[in-house]
Design a protein around this motif. Structure first.
Motif, PDB file in Angstrom:
ATOM      1  N   GLU A 162       1.218  -0.970   0.037  1.00  0.00           N
ATOM      2  CA  GLU A 162      -0.319   0.508   0.606  1.00  0.00           C
ATOM      3  C   GLU A 162       0.816   1.053   0.340  1.00  0.00           C
ATOM      4  O   GLU A 162       0.420   2.404  -0.325  1.00  0.00           O
ATOM      5  N   ALA A 163       1.895   1.084   0.937  1.00  0.00           N
ATOM      6  CA  ALA A 163       2.720   2.786   0.850  1.00  0.00           C
ATOM      7  C   ALA A 163       3.418   2.959  -0.150  1.00  0.00           C
ATOM      8  O   ALA A 163       3.429   3.750  -0.873  1.00  0.00           O
ATOM      9  N   ARG A 164       3.745   1.837  -0.768  1.00  0.00           N
ATOM     10  CA  ARG A 164       5.246   1.542  -2.115  1.00  0.00           C
ATOM     11  C   ARG A 164       4.030   2.282  -3.414  1.00  0.00           C
ATOM     12  O   ARG A 164       4.056   3.238  -4.270  1.00  0.00           O
ATOM     13  N   ILE A 165       2.728   1.809  -3.467  1.00  0.00           N
ATOM     14  CA  ILE A 165       1.090   2.184  -4.269  1.00  0.00           C
ATOM     15  C   ILE A 165       1.994   4.110  -4.051  1.00  0.00           C
ATOM     16  O   ILE A 165       1.541   4.529  -5.496  1.00  0.00           O
ATOM     17  N   CYS A 166       1.162   3.921  -3.330  1.00  0.00           N
ATOM     18  CA  CYS A 166       0.439   5.565  -2.830  1.00  0.00           C
ATOM     19  C   CYS A 166       1.516   6.565  -2.569  1.00  0.00           C
ATOM     20  O   CYS A 166       1.351   7.876  -3.083  1.00  0.00           O
ATOM     21  N   ARG A 167       3.153   5.880  -2.589  1.00  0.00           N
ATOM     22  CA  ARG A 167       3.952   6.943  -3.140  1.00  0.00           C
ATOM     23  C   ARG A 167       4.290   7.112  -4.611  1.00  0.00           C
ATOM     24  O   ARG A 167       4.680   8.232  -5.261  1.00  0.00           O
ATOM     25  N   LEU A 168       3.620   6.429  -5.310  1.00  0.00           N
ATOM     26  CA  LEU A 168       3.912   6.421  -7.096  1.00  0.00           C
ATOM     27  C   LEU A 168       2.578   7.916  -7.206  1.00  0.00           C
ATOM     28  O   LEU A 168       3.323   7.821  -7.750  1.00  0.00           O
ATOM     29  N   LEU A 169       2.233   7.426  -6.715  1.00  0.00           N
ATOM     30  CA  LEU A 169       0.357   8.186  -6.940  1.00  0.00           C
ATOM     31  C   LEU A 169       0.804   9.346  -6.640  1.00  0.00           C
ATOM     32  O   LEU A 169       0.211   9.758  -5.307  1.00  0.00           O
ATOM     33  N   LYS A 170       1.053  10.343  -7.780  1.00  0.00           N
ATOM     34  CA  LYS A 170       0.582  12.525  -7.482  1.00  0.00           C
ATOM     35  C   LYS A 170      -0.477  12.802  -8.472  1.00  0.00           C
ATOM     36  O   LYS A 170       0.281  13.026  -9.419  1.00  0.00           O
ATOM     37  N   HIS A 171      -1.545  12.680  -7.665  1.00  0.00           N
ATOM     38  CA  HIS A 171      -2.928  13.238  -8.593  1.00  0.00           C
ATOM     39  C   HIS A 171      -3.994  14.533  -8.907  1.00  0.00           C
ATOM     40  O   HIS A 171      -3.852  13.441  -6.975  1.00  0.00           O
ATOM     41  N   THR A 172      -4.376  15.103  -9.010  1.00  0.00           N
ATOM     42  CA  THR A 172      -5.476  16.181  -8.233  1.00  0.00           C
ATOM     43  C   THR A 172      -6.215  15.233  -7.212  1.00  0.00           C
ATOM     44  O   THR A 172      -6.955  15.834  -6.600  1.00  0.00           O
ATOM     45  N   ASN A 173      -6.939  13.682  -8.355  1.00  0.00           N
ATOM     46  CA  ASN A 173      -7.793  13.402  -7.945  1.00  0.00           C
ATOM     47  C   ASN A 173      -7.575  12.702  -7.095  1.00  0.00           C
ATOM     48  O   ASN A 173      -8.343  11.075  -7.034  1.00  0.00           O
ATOM     49  N   ILE A 174      -6.198  12.021  -6.744  1.00  0.00           N
ATOM     50  CA  ILE A 174      -5.792  11.142  -5.717  1.00  0.00           C
ATOM     51  C   ILE A 174      -5.457  11.561  -4.587  1.00  0.00           C
ATOM     52  O   ILE A 174      -4.531  12.657  -4.223  1.00  0.00           O
ATOM     53  N   VAL A 175      -5.997  10.674  -3.506  1.00  0.00           N
ATOM     54  CA  VAL A 175      -5.149  11.430  -2.128  1.00  0.00           C
ATOM     55  C   VAL A 175      -4.002  10.402  -1.590  1.00  0.00           C
ATOM     56  O   VAL A 175      -3.476   9.539  -1.913  1.00  0.00           O
ATOM     57  N   ARG A 176      -3.313  11.693  -1.135  1.00  0.00           N
ATOM     58  CA  ARG A 176      -1.820  11.743  -1.602  1.00  0.00           C
ATOM     59  C   ARG A 176      -0.660  11.515  -0.590  1.00  0.00           C
ATOM     60  O   ARG A 176      -1.346  11.434   0.680  1.00  0.00           O
ATOM     61  N   LEU A 177      -0.477  10.737  -0.820  1.00  0.00           N
ATOM     62  CA  LEU A 177       0.863   9.555   0.366  1.00  0.00           C
ATOM     63  C   LEU A 177       1.940  11.136   0.374  1.00  0.00           C
ATOM     64  O   LEU A 177       2.271  10.902  -0.878  1.00  0.00           O
ATOM     65  N   HIS A 178       2.192  11.790   1.470  1.00  0.00           N
ATOM     66  CA  HIS A 178       2.989  12.684   1.649  1.00  0.00           C
ATOM     67  C   HIS A 178       4.122  12.304   2.719  1.00  0.00           C
ATOM     68  O   HIS A 178       5.803  12.648   2.188  1.00  0.00           O
ATOM     69  N   ASP A 179       3.836  11.262   3.331  1.00  0.00           N
ATOM     70  CA  ASP A 179       5.296  10.768   4.356  1.00  0.00           C
ATOM     71  C   ASP A 179       5.019   9.221   4.718  1.00  0.00           C
ATOM     72  O   ASP A 179       3.989   8.576   4.612  1.00  0.00           O
ATOM     73  N   SER A 180       5.495   8.965   5.156  1.00  0.00           N
ATOM     74  CA  SER A 180       5.752   7.579   5.452  1.00  0.00           C
ATOM     75  C   SER A 180       7.474   7.357   6.312  1.00  0.00           C
ATOM     76  O   SER A 180       8.802   7.528   6.054  1.00  0.00           O
ATOM     77  N   ILE A 181       6.891   6.897   8.037  1.00  0.00           N
ATOM     78  CA  ILE A 181       8.061   6.701   8.430  1.00  0.00           C
ATOM     79  C   ILE A 181       7.450   5.417   9.710  1.00  0.00           C
ATOM     80  O   ILE A 181       6.456   4.915  10.326  1.00  0.00           O
ATOM     81  N   GLN A 182       8.545   4.358   9.372  1.00  0.00           N
ATOM     82  CA  GLN A 182       8.562   3.639  10.914  1.00  0.00           C
ATOM     83  C   GLN A 182       9.763   4.154  11.938  1.00  0.00           C
ATOM     84  O   GLN A 182      10.302   4.415  12.269  1.00  0.00           O
ATOM     85  N   ASP A 183       8.868   4.029  13.184  1.00  0.00           N
ATOM     86  CA  ASP A 183       9.330   4.261  14.198  1.00  0.00           C
ATOM     87  C   ASP A 183       9.015   3.860  15.865  1.00  0.00           C
ATOM     88  O   ASP A 183       7.312   3.295  15.983  1.00  0.00           O
ATOM     89  N   GLU A 184       9.629   2.521  16.022  1.00  0.00           N
ATOM     90  CA  GLU A 184       9.404   2.560  17.839  1.00  0.00           C
ATOM     91  C   GLU A 184       8.068   1.001  17.215  1.00  0.00           C
ATOM     92  O   GLU A 184       7.331   1.868  18.331  1.00  0.00           O
ATOM     93  N   GLY A 185       7.369   0.484  16.721  1.00  0.00           N
ATOM     94  CA  GLY A 185       6.471  -0.515  16.567  1.00  0.00           C
ATOM     95  C   GLY A 185       5.212   0.032  15.465  1.00  0.00           C
ATOM     96  O   GLY A 185       3.719  -1.015  15.945  1.00  0.00           O
ATOM     97  N   PHE A 186       5.788   1.420  15.211  1.00  0.00           N
ATOM     98  CA  PHE A 186       4.216   1.909  14.767  1.00  0.00           C
ATOM     99  C   PHE A 186       4.804   2.206  13.681  1.00  0.00           C
ATOM    100  O   PHE A 186       6.514   2.283  13.395  1.00  0.00           O
ATOM    101  N   HIS A 187       4.000   2.638  11.882  1.00  0.00           N
ATOM    102  CA  HIS A 187       4.465   2.459  10.861  1.00  0.00           C
ATOM    103  C   HIS A 187       3.559   3.808  10.794  1.00  0.00           C
ATOM    104  O   HIS A 187       1.955   3.784  10.212  1.00  0.00           O
ATOM    105  N   TYR A 188       3.813   5.099  10.442  1.00  0.00           N
ATOM    106  CA  TYR A 188       2.822   5.874  10.355  1.00  0.00           C
ATOM    107  C   TYR A 188       2.622   6.877   8.908  1.00  0.00           C
ATOM    108  O   TYR A 188       3.914   6.999   8.244  1.00  0.00           O
TER     109      TYR A 188
END
Length: 477
Positions: free
Chosen positions: A61-87
């Motif tokens: 999901e994160a890999r696909i969302c990182r690829l997609l940059k379009h005004t009609n798609i909810v865009r992923l801006h950041d992906s952070i792995q941090d102490e047992g959580f993925h943001y």
């Protein structure tokens, strides 16, 4: 801000605010980027609770969302792995669901429906150009960027999305939401990008009259309708819809995916690109009224499933209800993802076969690797008593099973597996045992068995079983 995988701590970059929604393994909160003051939506996944399979899906999901940059798609801006959580840090979209916005409008016409569908097709066309198939296109995943009039429609939730090569057609598993599934998925045929166009056709039909083209309370009858392409345009509501709109729907809902219109072709359809000249401008009050009822049914179903999750602790992947209007969970109330459940069912059957093989061969060491030390059981030898622990079973291993030097063969017939979330399963089956009796004659016996499996610390163990049949030590434990 470019989508990236950050190595810094989340709290160094963002400040978390109020909760926007919650799933079984994740929570969505508004967050503010400290350096810029910009607002985003952070989907926070507790990775400690995820299986290896869920980790793979999250990475996809994160890999696909990182690829997609379009005004009609909810865009992923950041992906952070941090102490047992993925943001996962997404656009903060505040306009809610498109279908909810439509029913609140004072005026809604074919022209408005055409403009909505154009934006949906723009997002789908972009995905397909980048080798992405969404697989779960439906009203719940069509959001508005803001509450402002004319706000952009945005496609959300790529939890079921897959990557394909060109026009590749393959069997990627049974995934989607019942009323929006394409005939080829239901037939379990190879499929690809056309499944998204079929779902667009269903959405467009609803946009025009407020109810879906395929509907039945019985899922088998619903699937039969879809596979046959059995929809129509009943009077009087369809009498006021232009022929061009119906033509586009027919092009999208072609049961043959090879003949189905594609996204770029659909964008060139006159009803889309010449809407001012072709689409009707009359207000469609009946559509709005029907859509209100349609939305209410969707919300009721979601509320029921939310209660089920709260009380039964279902897996987020099998019954995951969306509640926030910003970024939503990667699978929704009626969404099906059967490729994973099928694999887990096969795993439970294989484990059960291994356990029965250990019993048949009298291998107590192998048996103890597969059962919980506090195993509970009902079996004929216990004369109706509940057995707890392994001592009762060890007696038969020590004095009967390990001393049996005659050939024994055990088979599982008609296994049926119920998945109870991610970490538990129940299997029911008929156990057929072939053996040689004391007189050297072949004997076949059968018993009905049910076993409960639970995954603890990543390892499956049999925690309970129930066996019917006669009092027979040959049948085993």
């Amino acid at each position: 801000m470019a989508a990236q995988t950050s190595t810094a701590k989340f709290s160094d970059i963002y400040e978390l605010k109020e909760e926007l929604g919650k799933g079984a393994f994740s929570i969505v909160k508004r967050c503010v980027q400290k350096a810029s003051g910009l607002e985003f939506a952070a989907k926070i996944i507790n990775t400690k609770k995820l299986s290896a399979r869920d980790h793979q899906k999250l990475e996809r999901e994160a890999r696909i969302c990182r690829l997609l940059k379009h005004t009609n798609i909810v865009r992923l801006h950041d992906s952070i792995q941090d102490e047992g959580f993925h943001y996962l840090v997404f656009d903060l979209v505040t306009g809610g669901e498109l279908f909810e916005d439509i029913v609140a409008r004072e005026f809604y016409s074919e022209v408005d429906a055409s403009h909505c569908m154009q934006q949906i097709l723009e997002s789908v066309s972009y995905c397909h150009q980048h080798g992405i198939v969404h697989r779960d296109l439906k009203p719940e995943n069509l959001l508005l960027a803001s509450k402002a009039k004319g706000a952009a429609v945005k496609l959300a939730d790529f939890g079921l999305a897959i990557e394909v090569q060109g026009e590749q057609q393959a069997w990627f598993g049974f995934a989607g939401t019942p009323g929006y599934l394409s005939p080829e998925v239901l037939r379990k045929d190879p499929y690809g990008k056309p499944v998204d166009i079929w779902a667009c056709g269903v959405v467009l039909y609803i946009l025009l009259v407020g109810y879906p083209p395929f509907w039945d309370e019985d899922q088998h009858r619903l699937y039969a309708q879809i596979k046959a392409g059995a929809y129509d345009y009943p009077s009087p509501e369809w009498d006021t819809v232009t022929p061009e709109a119906k033509n586009l729907i027919n092009s999208m809902l072609n049961v043959n995916p090879a003949k189905r219109i594609n996204a770029s072709e659909a964008l060139k359809h006159p009803w889309i690109c010449q809407r001012e000249r072709i689409a009707a401008v009359v207000h469609r009050q009946e559509t709005v009224d029907c859509l209100k009822k349609f939305n209410a049914r969707r919300k009721l179903k979601g509320a029921i499933l939310t209660t089920m999750i709260a009380t039964r602790n279902f897996s987020s992947r099998s019954l995951n209800v969306k509640k926030n209007d910003a970024i939503k969970e990667s699978t929704e109330s009626n969404t099906i993802e059967d490729e994973d459940s099928k694999g887990r069912k096969q795993e439970i059957i294989k484990l059960t076969e291994q356990l029965l093989q250990a019993i048949t061969s009298g291998d107590y060491g192998e048996y103890t690797k597969l059962v919980d030390p506090h195993l509970t059981s009902f079996e004929p030898e216990a004369l109706g008593n509940l057995i707890v622990g392994l001592d009762f079973h060890k007696f038969y291993f020590d004095h009967v099973l390990s001393k049996n030097n005659k050939p024994v063969n055990t088979s599982i017939l008609n296994p049926h597996v119920h998945l109870l979330g991610e970490d538990a399963a129940c299997i029911a089956y008929v156990r057929l045992t072939q053996l040689i009796d004391r007189d050297g004659l072949p004997v076949t016996k059968h018993t009905e068995e049910t076993r409960i499996w639970q995954r603890k610390d990543g390892k499956w163990q049999n925690v309970h079983f129930h066996r019917s049949g006669t009092n027979s030590t040959e049948a085993g434990k």
